[in-house]
Design a protein around this motif. Structure first.
Motif, PDB file in Angstrom:
ATOM      1  N   ARG A 121       0.822  -1.212   0.000  1.00  0.00           N
ATOM      2  CA  ARG A 121       0.000   0.000   0.000  1.00  0.00           C
ATOM      3  C   ARG A 121       0.853   1.257   0.000  1.00  0.00           C
ATOM      4  N   ARG A 122       2.018   1.177   0.620  1.00  0.00           N
ATOM      5  CA  ARG A 122       2.881   2.344   0.747  1.00  0.00           C
ATOM      6  C   ARG A 122       3.930   2.443  -0.355  1.00  0.00           C
ATOM      7  N   GLY A 123       4.163   1.352  -1.041  1.00  0.00           N
ATOM      8  CA  GLY A 123       5.162   1.384  -2.091  1.00  0.00           C
ATOM      9  C   GLY A 123       6.581   1.475  -1.580  1.00  0.00           C
ATOM     10  N   THR A 124       6.805   0.988  -0.380  1.00  0.00           N
ATOM     11  CA  THR A 124       8.161   0.948   0.169  1.00  0.00           C
ATOM     12  C   THR A 124       8.304  -0.262   1.086  1.00  0.00           C
ATOM     13  N   ALA A 125       9.512  -0.735   1.238  1.00  0.00           N
ATOM     14  CA  ALA A 125       9.761  -1.882   2.117  1.00  0.00           C
ATOM     15  C   ALA A 125      10.467  -1.431   3.401  1.00  0.00           C
ATOM     16  N   ARG A 126      10.647  -0.120   3.524  1.00  0.00           N
ATOM     17  CA  ARG A 126      11.317   0.380   4.732  1.00  0.00           C
ATOM     18  C   ARG A 126      10.342   0.372   5.898  1.00  0.00           C
ATOM     19  N   LEU A 127      10.533  -0.573   6.799  1.00  0.00           N
ATOM     20  CA  LEU A 127       9.624  -0.769   7.928  1.00  0.00           C
ATOM     21  C   LEU A 127       9.377   0.531   8.683  1.00  0.00           C
ATOM     22  N   ARG A 128      10.416   1.284   8.922  1.00  0.00           N
ATOM     23  CA  ARG A 128      10.324   2.512   9.701  1.00  0.00           C
ATOM     24  C   ARG A 128       9.404   3.550   9.040  1.00  0.00           C
ATOM     25  N   ASP A 129       9.329   3.505   7.701  1.00  0.00           N
ATOM     26  CA  ASP A 129       8.553   4.512   6.976  1.00  0.00           C
ATOM     27  C   ASP A 129       7.110   4.098   6.687  1.00  0.00           C
ATOM     28  N   LEU A 130       6.724   2.881   7.044  1.00  0.00           N
ATOM     29  CA  LEU A 130       5.397   2.397   6.674  1.00  0.00           C
ATOM     30  C   LEU A 130       4.264   3.214   7.288  1.00  0.00           C
ATOM     31  N   ALA A 131       4.370   3.540   8.549  1.00  0.00           N
ATOM     32  CA  ALA A 131       3.260   4.232   9.223  1.00  0.00           C
ATOM     33  C   ALA A 131       3.765   5.324  10.159  1.00  0.00           C
ATOM     34  N   ARG A 132       4.916   5.929   9.818  1.00  0.00           N
ATOM     35  CA  ARG A 132       5.487   7.028  10.614  1.00  0.00           C
ATOM     36  C   ARG A 132       4.992   8.338  10.022  1.00  0.00           C
ATOM     37  N   GLY A 133       3.975   8.908  10.659  1.00  0.00           N
ATOM     38  CA  GLY A 133       3.311  10.108  10.146  1.00  0.00           C
ATOM     39  C   GLY A 133       1.846   9.793   9.886  1.00  0.00           C
ATOM     40  N   PRO A 134       0.949  10.735  10.168  1.00  0.00           N
ATOM     41  CA  PRO A 134      -0.488  10.487  10.084  1.00  0.00           C
ATOM     42  C   PRO A 134      -0.975  10.108   8.690  1.00  0.00           C
ATOM     43  N   GLY A 135      -0.406  10.718   7.663  1.00  0.00           N
ATOM     44  CA  GLY A 135      -0.832  10.404   6.302  1.00  0.00           C
ATOM     45  C   GLY A 135      -0.340   9.041   5.863  1.00  0.00           C
ATOM     46  N   ARG A 136       0.888   8.720   6.237  1.00  0.00           N
ATOM     47  CA  ARG A 136       1.455   7.418   5.886  1.00  0.00           C
ATOM     48  C   ARG A 136       0.692   6.303   6.587  1.00  0.00           C
ATOM     49  N   LEU A 137       0.348   6.552   7.847  1.00  0.00           N
ATOM     50  CA  LEU A 137      -0.412   5.569   8.630  1.00  0.00           C
ATOM     51  C   LEU A 137      -1.723   5.230   7.917  1.00  0.00           C
ATOM     52  N   CYS A 138      -2.434   6.254   7.472  1.00  0.00           N
ATOM     53  CA  CYS A 138      -3.714   6.015   6.801  1.00  0.00           C
ATOM     54  C   CYS A 138      -3.524   5.297   5.468  1.00  0.00           C
ATOM     55  N   ALA A 139      -2.461   5.624   4.768  1.00  0.00           N
ATOM     56  CA  ALA A 139      -2.187   4.947   3.502  1.00  0.00           C
ATOM     57  C   ALA A 139      -1.886   3.472   3.758  1.00  0.00           C
ATOM     58  N   ALA A 140      -1.083   3.195   4.764  1.00  0.00           N
ATOM     59  CA  ALA A 140      -0.688   1.823   5.086  1.00  0.00           C
ATOM     60  C   ALA A 140      -1.890   0.971   5.494  1.00  0.00           C
ATOM     61  N   LEU A 141      -2.837   1.610   6.188  1.00  0.00           N
ATOM     62  CA  LEU A 141      -4.013   0.890   6.685  1.00  0.00           C
ATOM     63  C   LEU A 141      -5.237   1.048   5.775  1.00  0.00           C
ATOM     64  N   SER A 142      -5.046   1.715   4.648  1.00  0.00           N
ATOM     65  CA  SER A 142      -6.156   1.908   3.702  1.00  0.00           C
ATOM     66  C   SER A 142      -7.347   2.580   4.380  1.00  0.00           C
ATOM     67  N   ILE A 143      -7.044   3.700   5.035  1.00  0.00           N
ATOM     68  CA  ILE A 143      -8.075   4.464   5.749  1.00  0.00           C
ATOM     69  C   ILE A 143      -8.421   5.714   4.950  1.00  0.00           C
ATOM     70  N   ASP A 144      -9.714   5.905   4.675  1.00  0.00           N
ATOM     71  CA  ASP A 144     -10.164   7.122   4.022  1.00  0.00           C
ATOM     72  C   ASP A 144     -11.517   7.548   4.598  1.00  0.00           C
ATOM     73  N   ARG A 145     -12.152   8.516   3.953  1.00  0.00           N
ATOM     74  CA  ARG A 145     -13.389   9.086   4.473  1.00  0.00           C
ATOM     75  C   ARG A 145     -14.516   8.063   4.642  1.00  0.00           C
ATOM     76  N   ARG A 146     -14.408   6.943   3.954  1.00  0.00           N
ATOM     77  CA  ARG A 146     -15.456   5.935   4.084  1.00  0.00           C
ATOM     78  C   ARG A 146     -15.530   5.398   5.506  1.00  0.00           C
ATOM     79  N   LEU A 147     -14.451   5.546   6.256  1.00  0.00           N
ATOM     80  CA  LEU A 147     -14.420   5.046   7.637  1.00  0.00           C
ATOM     81  C   LEU A 147     -14.793   6.130   8.641  1.00  0.00           C
ATOM     82  N   ASP A 148     -15.080   7.330   8.134  1.00  0.00           N
ATOM     83  CA  ASP A 148     -15.439   8.439   9.022  1.00  0.00           C
ATOM     84  C   ASP A 148     -16.697   8.105   9.809  1.00  0.00           C
ATOM     85  N   GLY A 149     -16.653   8.317  11.112  1.00  0.00           N
ATOM     86  CA  GLY A 149     -17.819   8.070  11.955  1.00  0.00           C
ATOM     87  C   GLY A 149     -17.923   6.656  12.504  1.00  0.00           C
ATOM     88  N   LEU A 150     -17.001   5.796  12.118  1.00  0.00           N
ATOM     89  CA  LEU A 150     -17.040   4.398  12.569  1.00  0.00           C
ATOM     90  C   LEU A 150     -16.762   4.287  14.073  1.00  0.00           C
TER      91      LEU A 150
END
Length: 204
Positions: A121-150
């Motif tokens: 999902r992130r297009g990188t294999a660097r473990l440290r960079d997978l979910a370091r930062g709020p935008g990267r975290l959402c990209a890694a976990l496939s989180i978008d507005r569809r999950l808003d309010g859950l």
DNA sequence: TTGGCGATTGGCT
DNA sequence: GCCAATCGCCAAT
């Protein structure tokens, strides 16, 4: 850095979540975010959060309830997801009493499960960079507005769980990337943890 | 209807 | 470290 077994993790009960925003931000450090995808389960340990409390000029609820930010006014433990800078989604956990707009931004997680999925999902294999930062975290976990309010206190597409492992020492300091109310120490993080975002000097 | 503005990221110097 | 990309939101026109 031993991966916890998800079987020993249990979904967080709303009753155990602190009502107060800053207290919730601290409480969430060391908890697990679990995302269920068709490809498999992706999860990680929260290592960095920021509180956006009642009346915070930097908070999205500051100017009142709108269609975008209404999830911030839900009972504590619900997801508020929004798009920042036109390209990055941000995951927040609503806080305070129902009807009161406030929340906690999840800024970084330490990947523990579904790392191969995150890498794709992130297009990188660097473990440290997978979910370091709020935008990267959402990209890694496939989180978008569809999950808003859950509801994050219920097992489903996305939820919060306990971790058998104890988090490291928790540090506290200024929030990152904001201009208003920038001095308040409302950011919480696991000290000296490599998966925390921001300048090294802020993570000691 | 429009223009300014981000709770960021990734690429380049 | 600096900076552009990118676009939804909302206050003001």
């Amino acid at each position: 850095m031993i991966a916890p077994t998800l079987t020993s993790s249990r979904v967080l009960d709303r009753a155990e979540l602190p009502v107060d925003t800053a207290q919730l931000a601290r409480f969430l450090i060391g908890k697990i975010v679990v995302r269920k995808l068709t490809e498999g389960v992706v999860a990680g340990r929260i290592v960095e959060t920021e509180a956006y409390p009642i009346g915070d000029p930097a908070g999205h609820a500051y100017r009142g309830k709108t269609p975008r930010n209404q999830a911030l006014f839900l009972e504590r433990g619900h997801a508020y997801v929004y798009l920042a800078y036109g390209s990055s989604f941000m995951l927040n956990v609503s806080s305070e009493e129902p009807g009161v707009g406030a929340g906690v931004l999840i800024r970084a997680i330490e990947p523990t499960h579904g790392i191969d999925i995150m890498e794709r999902r992130r297009g990188t294999a660097r473990l440290r960079d997978l979910a370091r930062g709020p935008g990267r975290l959402c990209a890694a976990l496939s989180i978008d507005r569809r999950l808003d309010g859950l509801d994050l206190c219920q097992i489903g597409a996305l939820w919060l769980g306990t971790d058998a492992q104890i988090a490291g020492e928790i540090g506290q300091g200024k929030r990152i990337g904001i201009t208003r109310a920038a001095e308040s120490p409302l950011r919480f993080y696991v000290r000296n943890n490599t998966f925390v975002s921001g300048p090294r000097a802020l993570n000691l």
